[in-house]
Each structure stands twice: as C-alpha cells, then as structure tokens.
Enzyme design. Sequence first.
Site, PDB file in Angstrom:
ATOM      1  N   GLY A  12       0.791  -1.231   0.000  1.00 45.22           N
ATOM      2  CA  GLY A  12       0.000   0.000   0.000  1.00 45.22           C
ATOM      3  C   GLY A  12       0.821   1.278   0.000  1.00 45.22           C
ATOM      4  O   GLY A  12       0.279   2.368   0.205  1.00 45.22           O
ATOM      5  N   SER A  13       2.136   1.173  -0.284  1.00 45.52           N
ATOM      6  CA  SER A  13       2.950   2.395  -0.207  1.00 45.52           C
ATOM      7  C   SER A  13       2.629   3.358  -1.352  1.00 45.52           C
ATOM      8  O   SER A  13       2.688   4.578  -1.166  1.00 45.52           O
ATOM      9  CB  SER A  13       4.436   2.062  -0.171  1.00 45.52           C
ATOM     10  OG  SER A  13       4.871   1.557  -1.406  1.00 45.52           O
ATOM     11  N   ASN A  14       2.272   2.842  -2.520  1.00 42.65           N
ATOM     12  CA  ASN A  14       1.890   3.750  -3.613  1.00 42.65           C
ATOM     13  C   ASN A  14       0.583   4.461  -3.298  1.00 42.65           C
ATOM     14  O   ASN A  14       0.423   5.650  -3.594  1.00 42.65           O
ATOM     15  CB  ASN A  14       1.774   2.988  -4.939  1.00 42.65           C
ATOM     16  CG  ASN A  14       3.106   2.886  -5.646  1.00 42.65           C
ATOM     17  OD1 ASN A  14       3.625   3.877  -6.149  1.00 42.65           O
ATOM     18  ND2 ASN A  14       3.684   1.692  -5.659  1.00 42.65           N
ATOM     19  N   LYS A  91      -4.152  -8.343  -9.325  1.00 42.68           N
ATOM     20  CA  LYS A  91      -5.069  -9.245 -10.016  1.00 42.68           C
ATOM     21  C   LYS A  91      -5.493  -8.568 -11.325  1.00 42.68           C
ATOM     22  O   LYS A  91      -5.698  -7.346 -11.344  1.00 42.68           O
ATOM     23  CB  LYS A  91      -6.285  -9.446  -9.096  1.00 42.68           C
ATOM     24  CG  LYS A  91      -7.194 -10.587  -9.462  1.00 42.68           C
ATOM     25  CD  LYS A  91      -8.206 -10.794  -8.314  1.00 42.68           C
ATOM     26  CE  LYS A  91      -9.453 -11.511  -8.743  1.00 42.68           C
ATOM     27  NZ  LYS A  91      -9.298 -12.818  -9.314  1.00 42.68           N
ATOM     28  N   ASN A 107      -2.125   2.333 -14.325  1.00 36.49           N
ATOM     29  CA  ASN A 107      -1.417   1.336 -13.522  1.00 36.49           C
ATOM     30  C   ASN A 107       0.039   1.751 -13.386  1.00 36.49           C
ATOM     31  O   ASN A 107       0.581   2.425 -14.266  1.00 36.49           O
ATOM     32  CB  ASN A 107      -1.490  -0.035 -14.220  1.00 36.49           C
ATOM     33  CG  ASN A 107      -0.805  -1.125 -13.410  1.00 36.49           C
ATOM     34  OD1 ASN A 107      -0.970  -1.205 -12.185  1.00 36.49           O
ATOM     35  ND2 ASN A 107      -0.022  -1.967 -14.068  1.00 36.49           N
ATOM     36  N   HIS A 109       3.792  -0.045 -12.900  1.00 31.04           N
ATOM     37  CA  HIS A 109       4.475  -1.343 -13.019  1.00 31.04           C
ATOM     38  C   HIS A 109       5.950  -1.106 -12.708  1.00 31.04           C
ATOM     39  O   HIS A 109       6.516  -0.097 -13.143  1.00 31.04           O
ATOM     40  CB  HIS A 109       4.281  -1.877 -14.446  1.00 31.04           C
ATOM     41  CG  HIS A 109       4.848  -3.244 -14.625  1.00 31.04           C
ATOM     42  ND1 HIS A 109       4.171  -4.381 -14.245  1.00 31.04           N
ATOM     43  CD2 HIS A 109       6.054  -3.658 -15.108  1.00 31.04           C
ATOM     44  CE1 HIS A 109       4.926  -5.441 -14.499  1.00 31.04           C
ATOM     45  NE2 HIS A 109       6.068  -5.030 -15.017  1.00 31.04           N
ATOM     46  N   ASP A 150      -0.410  -5.065 -19.141  1.00 30.28           N
ATOM     47  CA  ASP A 150       0.814  -4.252 -19.194  1.00 30.28           C
ATOM     48  C   ASP A 150       1.157  -3.731 -20.585  1.00 30.28           C
ATOM     49  O   ASP A 150       2.301  -3.370 -20.850  1.00 30.28           O
ATOM     50  CB  ASP A 150       2.029  -5.022 -18.621  1.00 30.28           C
ATOM     51  CG  ASP A 150       1.866  -5.354 -17.149  1.00 30.28           C
ATOM     52  OD1 ASP A 150       1.171  -4.602 -16.440  1.00 30.28           O
ATOM     53  OD2 ASP A 150       2.441  -6.370 -16.701  1.00 30.28           O
ATOM     54  N   GLU A 179       8.765   5.188  -7.784  1.00 23.88           N
ATOM     55  CA  GLU A 179       7.326   5.040  -8.062  1.00 23.88           C
ATOM     56  C   GLU A 179       6.544   6.125  -7.325  1.00 23.88           C
ATOM     57  O   GLU A 179       5.642   6.751  -7.881  1.00 23.88           O
ATOM     58  CB  GLU A 179       6.833   3.658  -7.608  1.00 23.88           C
ATOM     59  CG  GLU A 179       7.406   2.519  -8.413  1.00 23.88           C
ATOM     60  CD  GLU A 179       6.821   1.166  -8.029  1.00 23.88           C
ATOM     61  OE1 GLU A 179       5.624   1.095  -7.694  1.00 23.88           O
ATOM     62  OE2 GLU A 179       7.566   0.175  -8.070  1.00 23.88           O
TER      63      GLU A 179
HETATM   64  C1  GAR Z   1       4.949  -1.815  -6.644  1.00 27.16           C
HETATM   65  O1  GAR Z   1       6.300  -2.002  -6.916  1.00 27.16           O
HETATM   66  C2  GAR Z   1       4.150  -1.832  -7.939  1.00 27.16           C
HETATM   67  O2  GAR Z   1       4.823  -1.250  -9.021  1.00 27.16           O
HETATM   68  C3  GAR Z   1       4.010  -3.316  -8.164  1.00 27.16           C
HETATM   69  O3  GAR Z   1       3.786  -3.855  -6.877  1.00 27.16           O
HETATM   70  C4  GAR Z   1       4.384  -3.014  -5.893  1.00 27.16           C
HETATM   71  C5  GAR Z   1       3.312  -2.601  -4.898  1.00 27.16           C
HETATM   72  O4  GAR Z   1       3.842  -1.882  -3.836  1.00 27.16           O
HETATM   73  N1  GAR Z   1       2.906  -3.566  -9.048  1.00 27.16           N
HETATM   74  C6  GAR Z   1       2.866  -4.606  -9.877  1.00 27.16           C
HETATM   75  O5  GAR Z   1       3.732  -5.467  -9.929  1.00 27.16           O
HETATM   76  C7  GAR Z   1       1.610  -4.670 -10.747  1.00 27.16           C
HETATM   77  N2  GAR Z   1       1.800  -5.567 -11.818  1.00 27.16           N
HETATM   78  P1  GAR Z   1       2.886  -1.072  -2.831  1.00 27.16           P
HETATM   79  O6  GAR Z   1       1.768  -2.017  -2.433  1.00 27.16           O
HETATM   80  O7  GAR Z   1       3.766  -0.756  -1.666  1.00 27.16           O
HETATM   81  O8  GAR Z   1       2.372   0.134  -3.540  1.00 27.16           O
END
Ligand code: GAR
Length: 196
Positions: A12-14, A91, A107, A109, A150, A179
């Site tokens: 959940g950091s993003n 998902k 999204n 990535h 993607d 990110e």
């Molecule tokens: C992030 O690195 C994001 O780019 C990646 O999962 C991580 C989630 O971190 N997303 C994917 O791989 C989607 N295909 P977060 O939960 O701390 O935001």
Amino acid sequence: MFKIGVMASGGGSNFKAIIDRIGEGDLEAQCKFLITNNGGCGAVGHAESYGIPVYHISGKTHPDTAAYEAALLEVIDRYDIDLLILAGYMKALPVSLIKRLPDRILNIHPSLLPKYGGKGFWGIHVHEAVIAANEKESGPTVHLVSEEIDQGRILAQTRVPVEDGDTPETLAARVLVQEHALYWKTIKEYAAQIGV
Ligand code: GAR
C-alpha cells in the site's frame, strides 16, 4: 478537483504516496474509495486514517465470478470517478471493468515496459527477472490499462540504475522510491491532459 478511486493489494505504499500528496494539496483530487482484494492490504489502514471508504472484493468474498465482477462494477458506478488508479493491484481486472472506463484506468508497473511485463511479471518477480538478465537499468512505468496486461499506452517512466550486488529486494526498494515520486505527478499531468 477531479475524483479518483484506487485499487491496491499489497503493502500500500503507492496508495499512501498518492493520498499524502492529495493531503498536502499537491494533487488536486478527491479519493472516493479504496478497493482491495486482500483484507491484510497495507493500504486499508491508510485509507481509514483519511476516512476513505474501503471495499474488500475478492474471490474469497465473492466466489462466483459474475457476482465478483458485479460487486466491482457496483462500487465503480456508485462513485462518479474520473480516473481509476491501480496502486499495486495484483489481479487482472475483468474486461467488463476495463470497458466501463476506457482510457481512464492507470497502472504502475515496476519495470521499464515493454520489458518484464505481462503474465507472471508482478511485484518481486519483476525484479528477480531484471537481475537474472543482468540488466543495467530498470525503473517504474505508469501506463493506461488495456485488455492486454501491461500493454496499454505508456504515460511516464523513470530510469533507475541496477547496482552491482543488488538483490531483488534492494532493487525493488530503489524502484519503489521512484514510483512514489512518479505516480502522483503522472496522474496530475494526465488529468490535465484529458481535461478532468
Ligand atoms: C509496486 O512495486 C508496484 O509497481 C508493483 O507492486 C508493488 C506494490 O507496492 N505492481 C505490480 O507489480 C503490478 N503488476 P505497494 O503495495 O507498496 O504500492
């Protein structure tokens, strides 16, 4: 002031980085809801601390596929959002949802797409593949969501060096910092571009 909804699965950091920027007034948006497919998702506590409604919708809460899709669409339709933001949502989205919001789903990535995207490339697996291939650089991509995983139009990328001795975890941490810096700015720019 435009309206967003967010979907997240993991740490959940993003999500936190985006709602913090909204809280600071840097991103002039309202976050109307968080949808998660994981009750233990780190974003849930952040959402609650900002008073953002949380919906847990997954194969567990809705074992029937049609009911699962209907539950997602019901939340999406209830709030009149301008953009749907996937923030570590692991998902694939139902096609019905992608069709409901054409060019309105973003999204992030953790690789320089088109490299290391598609089925099987998510989270730490992306960084494992980047290191195994001896890449010298990696970095996040923000893109529009289309029906092919993607492969939607790329909106922004940040290049991040892969250092000697990097593990998937150290690389993931370096990419994640970028990110957080990239996503809210790209959301802001895209919203301005499409006039919401
Ligand atoms: C992030 O690195 C994001 O780019 C990646 O999962 C991580 C989630 O971190 N997303 C994917 O791989 C989607 N295909 P977060 O939960 O701390 O935001």
